[in-house]
Scaffold this motif. Structure first.
Motif, PDB file in Angstrom:
ATOM      1  N   ARG A 123       3.123   1.354   5.875  1.00  0.00           N
ATOM      2  CA  ARG A 123       2.114   0.472   6.475  1.00  0.00           C
ATOM      3  C   ARG A 123       2.648  -0.343   7.649  1.00  0.00           C
ATOM      4  NH1 ARG A 123       1.034  -3.668   1.446  1.00  0.00           N
ATOM      5  NH2 ARG A 123       3.047  -4.717   1.414  1.00  0.00           N
ATOM      6  N   THR A 127       1.243  -0.639  12.332  1.00  0.00           N
ATOM      7  CA  THR A 127       0.980  -1.728  13.268  1.00  0.00           C
ATOM      8  C   THR A 127       1.896  -1.691  14.488  1.00  0.00           C
ATOM      9  OG1 THR A 127       2.515  -3.212  12.095  1.00  0.00           O
ATOM     10  CG2 THR A 127       0.204  -3.221  11.394  1.00  0.00           C
ATOM     11  N   LEU A 152      -6.482  -1.036   4.045  1.00  0.00           N
ATOM     12  CA  LEU A 152      -5.993  -1.746   5.237  1.00  0.00           C
ATOM     13  C   LEU A 152      -6.300  -3.238   5.156  1.00  0.00           C
ATOM     14  CD1 LEU A 152      -7.035   0.927   7.892  1.00  0.00           C
ATOM     15  CD2 LEU A 152      -4.716   0.457   7.046  1.00  0.00           C
ATOM     16  N   TRP A 155      -3.773  -4.695   2.740  1.00  0.00           N
ATOM     17  CA  TRP A 155      -2.486  -4.847   3.423  1.00  0.00           C
ATOM     18  C   TRP A 155      -2.517  -5.946   4.489  1.00  0.00           C
ATOM     19  CZ3 TRP A 155      -1.312   1.047   4.544  1.00  0.00           C
ATOM     20  CH2 TRP A 155      -1.033   1.685   3.325  1.00  0.00           C
ATOM     21  N   TRP A 158      -6.168  -4.758   8.760  1.00  0.00           N
ATOM     22  CA  TRP A 158      -7.399  -4.135   9.254  1.00  0.00           C
ATOM     23  C   TRP A 158      -7.750  -4.628  10.659  1.00  0.00           C
ATOM     24  CZ3 TRP A 158     -10.784  -0.314   8.684  1.00  0.00           C
ATOM     25  CH2 TRP A 158     -12.052  -0.439   9.261  1.00  0.00           C
TER      26      TRP A 158
END
Length: 257
Positions: A123, A127, A152, A155, A158
């Motif tokens: 994850r 980004t 998302l 985490w 989003w």
């Protein structure tokens, strides 16, 4: 005799056309969520071999298939949805038979990507500037897209990656975007990753709501008896083994949700 030949030929043509129409009518038409493509294709072949009944599949996003059935735009004998809520919606509308509703299994998601570009993808990499585009199924009508969005959000990234997102009409299209290298990564169904050359990193099922699949027989089906045979086959030991081989968690036989 020569005068009779055209009539005889016409009779043969009509008979052939009727038989072709009858054969097509006897086929079982099954609408199914896109993530079931590989598993149901295998199951359809096995079902046809065991019962001698041809199965014709229409795969698409659960939301769009649900809308077709609601509006009477298409007639199917069985509908397998990627989320039980869509079957419940059709039960309330009187579009599917309530007593045929069955849970068939629970799906999983994960991230697919090219191993040569990203030896490991998690994850935090999503980004980073390394990832410019990420495909997911449209969360407005695809349960797997909804699960991807929930993940998302869980985490907390989003909003951060919203501009990177590319929506597929269904989960198969999201995978195809990644396979064709139109995106850097995609969040897809584990069931579809089995036949893909891309690497797959599973996502914890605790990061999103359960993707509980269900199926039922639409009220407008003209082959309800054979449709029920297919439903029973999906829930049978052989059917469940096929689903499990594609990564679905199997429910206890006969569970109704």
């Amino acid at each position: 005799m020569k005068k009779c030949f055209p009539l005889f030929l016409l009779f043969i043509m009509i008979l052939t056309a009727c038989r072709a129409e009858e054969s097509n009518t006897e086929a079982l038409h099954v609408a199914a969520a896109s993530d079931l493509y590989d598993a149901f294709s295998e199951m359809g072949d096995a079902f046809e071999e065991d019962y001698g009944i041809e199965v014709v599949f229409s795969f698409g996003s659960t939301g769009q298939l649900t809308q077709q059935i609601e509006q009477g735009a298409a007639v199917y004998d069985v509908f397998a949805a990627a989320h039980v809520s869509y079957i419940d919606r059709l039960v309330e509308k009187g579009a599917v038979k309530k007593d045929t509703k069955q849970v068939l299994g629970t799906g999983k998601i994960g991230i697919v990507y090219e191993d040569s570009t990203y030896p490991e993808l998690h994850r935090d990499v999503l980004t980073s500037d390394e990832i410019q585009s990420i495909a997911i199924a449209n969360p407005d009508h695809a349960p797997y897209g909804q699960a991807a969005k929930q993940t998302l959000e869980t985490w907390g990234i989003w909003d951060e990656i919203a501009e990177k997102l590319v929506y597929g009409e269904n989960i198969r299209q999201a995978l195809q975007y990644a396979e064709s290298k139109n995106v850097d990564a995609a969040i897809v169904a584990a069931a579809l990753s089995k036949q893909s050359s891309l690497l797959f990193t599973p996502i914890s099922t605790s990061d999103h709501e359960p993707i509980v699949h269900a199926l039922a027989v639409p009220e407008k089906s003209g082959h309800k008896e054979n449709a029920q045979k297919f439903v029973d086959y999906v829930l049978s030991k052989q059917g469940q083994q096929i689903l499990e081989s594609y990564g679905f968690d199997s429910p206890a036989e006969g569970i109704k949700r």
